[in-house]
Motif scaffolding. Structure first.
Motif, PDB file in Angstrom:
ATOM      1  N   GLY A  89       0.763  -1.243   0.000  1.00 23.60           N
ATOM      2  CA  GLY A  89       0.000   0.000   0.000  1.00 23.60           C
ATOM      3  C   GLY A  89       0.788   1.283   0.000  1.00 23.60           C
ATOM      4  N   GLY A  90       2.117   1.248   0.125  1.00 25.10           N
ATOM      5  CA  GLY A  90       2.894   2.475   0.122  1.00 25.10           C
ATOM      6  C   GLY A  90       3.160   2.935  -1.293  1.00 25.10           C
ATOM      7  N   PHE A  91       2.137   3.446  -1.962  1.00 24.72           N
ATOM      8  CA  PHE A  91       2.256   3.751  -3.380  1.00 24.72           C
ATOM      9  C   PHE A  91       2.987   5.078  -3.607  1.00 24.72           C
ATOM     10  N   PRO A  92       3.790   5.165  -4.669  1.00 26.64           N
ATOM     11  CA  PRO A  92       4.477   6.418  -4.987  1.00 26.64           C
ATOM     12  C   PRO A  92       3.468   7.523  -5.296  1.00 26.64           C
ATOM     13  N   THR A  93       3.842   8.764  -4.976  1.00 29.03           N
ATOM     14  CA  THR A  93       2.952   9.912  -5.199  1.00 29.03           C
ATOM     15  C   THR A  93       3.577  10.958  -6.112  1.00 29.03           C
ATOM     16  N   ASP A  94       4.730  10.669  -6.708  1.00 32.86           N
ATOM     17  CA  ASP A  94       5.403  11.646  -7.556  1.00 32.86           C
ATOM     18  C   ASP A  94       4.590  11.942  -8.808  1.00 32.86           C
ATOM     19  N   GLN A  95       4.867  13.094  -9.399  1.00 33.84           N
ATOM     20  CA  GLN A  95       4.229  13.532 -10.627  1.00 33.84           C
ATOM     21  C   GLN A  95       5.258  13.541 -11.763  1.00 33.84           C
ATOM     22  N   PRO A  96       4.818  13.488 -13.024  1.00 37.00           N
ATOM     23  CA  PRO A  96       5.770  13.525 -14.135  1.00 37.00           C
ATOM     24  C   PRO A  96       6.710  14.727 -14.079  1.00 37.00           C
ATOM     25  N   SER A  97       6.192  15.846 -13.599  1.00 39.04           N
ATOM     26  CA  SER A  97       7.014  17.061 -13.533  1.00 39.04           C
ATOM     27  C   SER A  97       8.141  16.956 -12.509  1.00 39.04           C
ATOM     28  N   ASP A  98       8.074  15.965 -11.626  1.00 38.50           N
ATOM     29  CA  ASP A  98       9.136  15.786 -10.627  1.00 38.50           C
ATOM     30  C   ASP A  98      10.385  15.153 -11.225  1.00 38.50           C
ATOM     31  N   TRP A  99      10.295  14.644 -12.463  1.00 42.82           N
ATOM     32  CA  TRP A  99      11.388  13.909 -13.070  1.00 42.82           C
ATOM     33  C   TRP A  99      12.125  14.774 -14.088  1.00 42.82           C
ATOM     34  N   PRO A 100      13.410  14.486 -14.309  1.00 40.87           N
ATOM     35  CA  PRO A 100      14.150  15.215 -15.348  1.00 40.87           C
ATOM     36  C   PRO A 100      13.520  14.986 -16.717  1.00 40.87           C
ATOM     37  N   SER A 101      13.870  15.817 -17.662  1.00 39.59           N
ATOM     38  CA  SER A 101      13.360  15.668 -19.021  1.00 39.59           C
ATOM     39  C   SER A 101      13.871  14.362 -19.625  1.00 39.59           C
ATOM     40  N   LEU A 102      13.149  13.889 -20.633  1.00 39.71           N
ATOM     41  CA  LEU A 102      13.549  12.649 -21.296  1.00 39.71           C
ATOM     42  C   LEU A 102      14.923  12.795 -21.928  1.00 39.71           C
ATOM     43  N   ASP A 103      15.211  13.957 -22.498  1.00 35.06           N
ATOM     44  CA  ASP A 103      16.533  14.191 -23.087  1.00 35.06           C
ATOM     45  C   ASP A 103      17.622  14.077 -22.029  1.00 35.06           C
ATOM     46  N   SER A 104      17.354  14.619 -20.839  1.00 39.31           N
ATOM     47  CA  SER A 104      18.348  14.553 -19.758  1.00 39.31           C
ATOM     48  C   SER A 104      18.569  13.118 -19.302  1.00 39.31           C
ATOM     49  N   VAL A 105      17.489  12.354 -19.191  1.00 35.58           N
ATOM     50  CA  VAL A 105      17.611  10.962 -18.742  1.00 35.58           C
ATOM     51  C   VAL A 105      18.375  10.145 -19.777  1.00 35.58           C
ATOM     52  N   ARG A 106      18.049  10.326 -21.030  1.00 43.62           N
ATOM     53  CA  ARG A 106      18.738   9.573 -22.079  1.00 43.62           C
ATOM     54  C   ARG A 106      20.196   9.990 -22.197  1.00 43.62           C
ATOM     55  N   ASP A 107      20.480  11.260 -21.994  1.00 46.49           N
ATOM     56  CA  ASP A 107      21.871  11.721 -22.038  1.00 46.49           C
ATOM     57  C   ASP A 107      22.666  11.097 -20.895  1.00 46.49           C
ATOM     58  N   TYR A 108      22.062  11.037 -19.710  1.00 46.96           N
ATOM     59  CA  TYR A 108      22.725  10.392 -18.571  1.00 46.96           C
ATOM     60  C   TYR A 108      23.004   8.925 -18.876  1.00 46.96           C
ATOM     61  N   ALA A 109      21.999   8.222 -19.402  1.00 44.53           N
ATOM     62  CA  ALA A 109      22.153   6.794 -19.701  1.00 44.53           C
ATOM     63  C   ALA A 109      23.253   6.572 -20.732  1.00 44.53           C
ATOM     64  N   SER A 110      23.286   7.415 -21.766  1.00 48.11           N
ATOM     65  CA  SER A 110      24.299   7.273 -22.816  1.00 48.11           C
ATOM     66  C   SER A 110      25.702   7.515 -22.271  1.00 48.11           C
ATOM     67  N   LYS A 111      25.849   8.545 -21.449  1.00 54.28           N
ATOM     68  CA  LYS A 111      27.174   8.849 -20.884  1.00 54.28           C
ATOM     69  C   LYS A 111      27.629   7.753 -19.928  1.00 54.28           C
ATOM     70  N   ALA A 112      26.694   7.196 -19.160  1.00 58.68           N
ATOM     71  CA  ALA A 112      27.058   6.116 -18.240  1.00 58.68           C
ATOM     72  C   ALA A 112      27.571   4.912 -19.018  1.00 58.68           C
ATOM     73  N   ARG A 113      26.889   4.543 -20.088  1.00 61.63           N
ATOM     74  CA  ARG A 113      27.347   3.419 -20.903  1.00 61.63           C
ATOM     75  C   ARG A 113      28.724   3.715 -21.506  1.00 61.63           C
ATOM     76  N   GLU A 114      28.869   4.906 -22.030  1.00 52.92           N
ATOM     77  CA  GLU A 114      30.140   5.270 -22.666  1.00 52.92           C
ATOM     78  C   GLU A 114      31.284   5.185 -21.667  1.00 52.92           C
ATOM     79  N   GLN A 115      31.039   5.652 -20.452  1.00 53.55           N
ATOM     80  CA  GLN A 115      32.081   5.617 -19.418  1.00 53.55           C
ATOM     81  C   GLN A 115      32.433   4.176 -19.061  1.00 53.55           C
TER      82      GLN A 115
END
Length: 429
Positions: A87-113
């Motif tokens: 029952g401890g369901f998350p309450t975050d909203q989409p606006s609480d998260w980084p942009s999709l471009d930012s998330v994908r850029d992070y993922a790409s850089k992590a793989r590259e590293q």
């Protein structure tokens, strides 16, 4: 994402292959819906795009090689994929998260590293020693492949218009095989072996170690998994309305949530049952395994005058299955198949389809085997779930990687979680 590095070790290639599996899965979701949360207990889809790469970065850093932080706030944000309990369901909203471009850029850089370090890494002879490079790579690979399956559960719940079927995912064409009633196979008394010894030198997760030999009395077990047609008989007989078939806790959950049938089933006004597959709604295939929660499986078993097998009974019944049986697993299909469709996936006692086509619930709570030691680099992987609320599942589904079909692998979920690709078979003493 970035260009794949030239593999220097078989495990590196396996990690690259696992990335392709998860990349293809995220591509199923139309970009404008990546901030959806199709299952309320889970994070939003976008979280997992970052989590898979953050997990690898955080796991390898200073253990496999130094990986200086380039976005420490995102390393932390995407670090933990553990879901809440009861029952401890998350309450975050989409606006609480980084942009999709930012998330994908992070993922790409992590793989590259990571890839740049692995390209220069010299693997030794560490074997499966705790914290060895080989063990860490196995953990990264299987962690990602586990998410490839549980993400499929999430995407299954997305409305159809939010997804694009990949090439090759043709509409389901199903011809009923009319499995009919399921015979029960006799399993004589004997020994079941749970887990394995560390000195065996094989990879396993912490909960797989601590070999335990259990003497099991003779019993009978369904030759096949319980089918949709058989589970429909339970519904038609009033199984969801009859209090006697449910434990107090399971009944309270069912009533509070208004559960009247499996989560992927729906019923037309004319009484026709439909099944929601990943990309379509189809007439309910009668001979596919019924995917249900532990609570629903337990209620069916009581209605049938039987029980769910213990982990030891399931393991005993599975003795003698070929090392690489035919079957529906390793991402070969988006859907189940008839429960009798793999006749060479059979145990020494004539029990069929034990690996693939659907996980199988047991009556055993998820607990540590003797001498349990948590992985020091992943302390909560198993130990956080030795809580009396999770049950062991065995076997595997169509979306389970082949490497996790090993006999020692132990899956686990809460009793009221309906979204697992999990069915069951019954036993009788």
């Amino acid at each position: 994402m970035n260009r794949d590095p030239a593999p220097q070790h078989p495990l590196v290639q396996r990690m690259i292959d696992a990335r392709r599996v998860t990349d293809a899965l995220f591509a199923v979701v139309k970009p404008e819906y990546l901030y959806e949360r199709p299952i309320r207990e889970r994070h939003r889809i976008v979280f997992y795009i970052g989590h898979l790469e953050a997990f690898d970065r955080n796991l390898f850093d200073e253990r496999l090689c130094p990986l200086p932080a380039f976005a420490p706030e995102l390393d932390k944000l995407f670090a933990f994929g553990i879901d809440p309990v009861d029952g401890g369901f998350p309450t975050d909203q989409p606006s609480d998260w980084p942009s999709l471009d930012s998330v994908r850029d992070y993922a790409s850089k992590a793989r590259e590293q990571i890839d740049s370090r692995l390209a220069a890494f010299e693997f030794g002879r560490g074997g499966m020693a705790t914290g060895s490079p080989e063990q860490l790579l196995h953990v990264a690979i299987e962690h990602r492949l586990m998410h490839a399956e549980t993400l499929a559960y999430m995407l299954h719940q997305l409305p159809l218009h939010m997804k694009s079927a990949p090439r090759g995912a043709t509409p389901v064409e199903h011809a009923s095989r009319n499995v009919g009633s399921t015979p029960m196979m006799r399993v004589p008394a004997g020994e079941a072996v749970l887990g394995m010894k560390k000195e065996d030198g094989r990879f396993g997760w912490d909960n797989e170690f601590g070999e335990q030999r259990v003497q099991v009395d003779a019993f009978e077990i369904d030759r096949y998994m319980v089918t949709n047609a058989q589970f429909r008989e339970f519904i038609d007989a009033g199984g969801y309305r009859e209090r006697a078939y449910w434990t107090d806790k399971d009944w309270a959950w069912k009533e509070a949530e208004g559960i009247a049938h499996p989560v992927t089933w729906s019923r037309r006004d004319d009484g026709t049952w439909l099944l929601r597959t990943m990309f379509d709604d189809i007439a309910l295939p009668p001979d596919w395994p019924a995917y249900v929660s532990h609570a629903e499986a337990s209620a069916y078993a009581r209605w049938a005058g039987k029980a769910l097998p213990t982990e030891a009974q399931w393991q005993r019944a599975a003795q003698g299955v070929p090392h690489a049986p035919s079957g529906n697993y390793d991402f070969r299909s988006w859907n189940p198949q008839a429960v009798d469709a793999s006749p060479d996936n059979v145990s020494a006692f004539g029990v069929e389809g034990l690996y693939g086509n659907g996980w199988e619930w047991t009556s055993s709570q998820f607990e540590a085997l003797p001498g349990f030691e948590a992985f020091p680099f992943y302390l909560g992987y198993s130990a956080n779930f030795f809580d009396g609320q999770h049950y062991v599942l065995k076997g595997g589904s169509a979306r389970t990687a082949q490497c996790m079909l090993r006999p020692t692998f132990r899956n686990w979920f809460q009793a009221h979680y309906q979204h697992v690709y999990a069915g069951f078979r019954c036993v009788r003493s």
